[in-house]
Design a protein around this motif. Structure first.
Motif, PDB file in Angstrom:
ATOM      1  N   GLN A  98      42.550  38.168  36.706  1.00 58.87           N
ATOM      2  CA  GLN A  98      41.195  38.577  36.354  1.00 58.87           C
ATOM      3  C   GLN A  98      41.154  40.003  35.808  1.00 58.87           C
ATOM      4  OE1 GLN A  98      38.888  36.341  36.117  1.00 58.87           O
ATOM      5  NE2 GLN A  98      40.286  34.825  36.984  1.00 58.87           N
ATOM      6  N   VAL A  99      42.042  40.879  36.299  1.00 58.92           N
ATOM      7  CA  VAL A  99      42.131  42.226  35.727  1.00 58.92           C
ATOM      8  C   VAL A  99      42.613  42.136  34.293  1.00 58.92           C
ATOM      9  CG1 VAL A  99      43.300  44.461  35.868  1.00 58.92           C
ATOM     10  CG2 VAL A  99      42.482  43.347  37.949  1.00 58.92           C
ATOM     11  N   ASN A 101      41.999  39.748  32.243  1.00 57.83           N
ATOM     12  CA  ASN A 101      40.847  39.318  31.445  1.00 57.83           C
ATOM     13  C   ASN A 101      39.925  40.490  31.134  1.00 57.83           C
ATOM     14  OD1 ASN A 101      41.676  36.624  31.473  1.00 57.83           O
ATOM     15  ND2 ASN A 101      40.488  36.137  33.299  1.00 57.83           N
ATOM     16  N   ARG A 102      39.724  41.371  32.122  1.00 56.85           N
ATOM     17  CA  ARG A 102      38.809  42.501  31.942  1.00 56.85           C
ATOM     18  C   ARG A 102      39.436  43.623  31.127  1.00 56.85           C
ATOM     19  NH1 ARG A 102      37.899  41.609  37.531  1.00 56.85           N
ATOM     20  NH2 ARG A 102      39.156  43.429  38.069  1.00 56.85           N
ATOM     21  N   SER A 103      40.754  43.779  31.254  1.00 60.30           N
ATOM     22  CA  SER A 103      41.414  44.929  30.645  1.00 60.30           C
ATOM     23  C   SER A 103      42.741  44.504  30.020  1.00 60.30           C
ATOM     24  CB  SER A 103      41.644  46.009  31.713  1.00 60.30           C
ATOM     25  OG  SER A 103      42.197  47.168  31.135  1.00 60.30           O
ATOM     26  N   THR A 107      46.849  45.911  30.569  1.00 61.27           N
ATOM     27  CA  THR A 107      47.786  44.901  31.055  1.00 61.27           C
ATOM     28  C   THR A 107      48.968  44.761  30.112  1.00 61.27           C
ATOM     29  OG1 THR A 107      46.017  43.682  32.193  1.00 61.27           O
ATOM     30  CG2 THR A 107      48.029  42.451  31.659  1.00 61.27           C
ATOM     31  N   HIS A 162      46.270  33.310  27.840  1.00 58.48           N
ATOM     32  CA  HIS A 162      45.321  34.340  28.253  1.00 58.48           C
ATOM     33  C   HIS A 162      46.074  35.639  28.547  1.00 58.48           C
ATOM     34  CE1 HIS A 162      42.484  31.109  28.187  1.00 58.48           C
ATOM     35  NE2 HIS A 162      43.174  30.443  29.099  1.00 58.48           N
ATOM     36  N   TYR A 164      46.940  37.946  30.890  1.00 55.23           N
ATOM     37  CA  TYR A 164      48.021  38.127  31.863  1.00 55.23           C
ATOM     38  C   TYR A 164      49.175  37.185  31.563  1.00 55.23           C
ATOM     39  CZ  TYR A 164      50.814  38.022  36.042  1.00 55.23           C
ATOM     40  OH  TYR A 164      51.894  38.062  36.898  1.00 55.23           O
ATOM     41  N   ASN A 203      41.905  40.914  47.024  1.00 45.68           N
ATOM     42  CA  ASN A 203      41.385  39.960  46.041  1.00 45.68           C
ATOM     43  C   ASN A 203      42.236  38.707  45.979  1.00 45.68           C
ATOM     44  OD1 ASN A 203      39.171  41.461  45.133  1.00 45.68           O
ATOM     45  ND2 ASN A 203      40.495  42.734  43.856  1.00 45.68           N
ATOM     46  N   THR A 290      33.868  30.800  39.997  1.00 45.84           N
ATOM     47  CA  THR A 290      33.591  31.862  39.021  1.00 45.84           C
ATOM     48  C   THR A 290      34.829  32.275  38.224  1.00 45.84           C
ATOM     49  OG1 THR A 290      33.973  33.534  40.728  1.00 45.84           O
ATOM     50  CG2 THR A 290      31.698  32.822  40.376  1.00 45.84           C
ATOM     51  N   SER A 291      36.008  31.803  38.598  1.00 43.81           N
ATOM     52  CA  SER A 291      37.228  32.236  37.918  1.00 43.81           C
ATOM     53  C   SER A 291      37.269  31.688  36.496  1.00 43.81           C
ATOM     54  CB  SER A 291      38.472  31.791  38.692  1.00 43.81           C
ATOM     55  OG  SER A 291      38.542  30.382  38.741  1.00 43.81           O
ATOM     56  N   ARG A 292      37.879  32.445  35.606  1.00 45.08           N
ATOM     57  CA  ARG A 292      38.000  32.054  34.203  1.00 45.08           C
ATOM     58  C   ARG A 292      39.444  32.245  33.750  1.00 45.08           C
ATOM     59  NH1 ARG A 292      34.062  30.307  35.695  1.00 45.08           N
ATOM     60  NH2 ARG A 292      31.929  30.526  34.936  1.00 45.08           N
TER      61      ARG A 292
END
Length: 333
Positions: A98-99, A101-103, A107, A162, A164, A203, A290-292
């Motif tokens: 998820q990190v 995905n956000r950044s 990464t 994706h 990561y 997390n 909620t995970s993507r």
């Protein structure tokens, strides 16, 4: 390999561990210290509670700390050269889907640039000596990407989609390239979800679930509960890395990748129910969904590691979880 034989192998060896405050890094440093290796630990961020597992973070051992980032090529080159490193365990990475995905850029920089910095520094130094005997690089089962054919085997293409997953596909391919093109003694480990004492990232499913139950809160599932994963005990992961390093140093495995796993797979819901059962909790998990950008099902064949490295997991899920739960009960008092 028995403890005494392993002690003889690692005693006095000069070892660099990147990502030394992660769950595998902490346990690996502690194990190498037990075997009398001369350990250098690369640490980026200070994680105060990491000292709960590794006293070396507070200067209470012979482990040498280097503060800095994998993105700093000169730091990596200096560390390898000045400490005359013989063995490298490259575990440092941004490890959260998820990190990623956000950044994605941070990464990519940590995972991809960090890997080529390390391997290029090794290549340069090995032109002048053959001091560096083995480099073990942490890839991931995520490097394979989504597949309808399971379990993953090492001859399958790396098709991360994706951020990561792509970062790990690239990490893996870069390591293979340095092994095959330049003869760098590098091997790649592809592992599933690792859990165990020392994981302070709440997390993640194991630390988060155990802490919630201890605090009498309902466990949370970010997905819809159906994705299937293997859960791999950290002591087995450490054993896999040590075995790989010992084997690659004897030659013939440059650029090879190996899957390592427990062989026990569960859906997220089944896995949380397993933890709840061991902890005798009746709390029902909350499915957040909620995970993507998560891969639905992932599990690995370890036949290659069994046949070439003579490696097998030593801990069942039940045994690993019991030890892990006990550790969190002591830490979270």
């Amino acid at each position: 390999m028995e403890d005494m034989e392993r002690l003889r192998f690692w005693s006095g060896k000069r070892v660099l561990v990147t990502g030394a405050t992660g769950v595998v890094g902490l346990n690996l440093v502690n194990t190498l210290e037990k075997y009398d290796a001369e350990v250098v630990a690369l640490v980026r961020d200070w994680v105060p509670k990491s000292g709960l597992l590794g006293k070396w973070l507070y200067g209470e051992s012979s482990v040498k700390l280097v503060r800095g980032e994998l993105e700093d090529y000169n730091l990596i080159l200096r560390t390898l050269a000045e400490y005359e490193i013989e063995y490298v365990f490259h575990l440092g990475a941004q490890t959260i889907v998820q990190v990623g995905n956000r950044s994605p850029l941070t990464t990519f920089k940590a995972n991809i640039e960090g890997t080529w910095n390390l391997l290029e520094a090794v290549r340069i130094l090995n032109q002048y000596s053959d001091d560096i005997k083995a480099v073990c690089v942490a890839s991931s089962d995520k490097a394979y990407g989504a597949s309808t054919i399971l379990p993953y085997t090492e001859d399958m293409a790396l098709c991360g989609e994706h951020p990561y997953d792509v970062s790990k596909s690239c990490t893996d391919l870069i390591a293979q390239a340095y092994g095959k093109s330049y003869g760098i003694p590098v091997c790649i480990a592809r592992m599933g979800n690792i859990y165990g004492p020392g994981d302070l990232n709440f997390n993640r499913i194991v630390p988060g679930t155990i802490r919630n139950i201890i605090e009498n809160k309902a466990p949370e599932i970010r997905s819809d509960g159906t994705p299937v994963r293997e859960y791999f005990y950290v002591a087995d992961a450490v054993d896999a890395y040590l075995t790989m390093a010992e084997k690659v140093s004897s030659g013939g495995l440059a650029g090879e990748a190996f899957n390592f796993s427990s062989g026990e797979k569960f859906s997220a819901l089944e896995f949380i129910e397993k933890i709840s059962g061991i902890m005798k909790s009746n709390l029902k998990p909350v499915i957040q969904n909620t995970s993507r950008n998560e891969i639905q099902d992932q599990y690995l064949s370890i036949k290659k590691a069994e046949e070439i490295l003579n490696w097998y997991p030593k801990h069942s899920l039940e045994n690993g979880l019991k030890q892990t739960i006990q550790w969190y009960k002591e830490v979270l008092k």
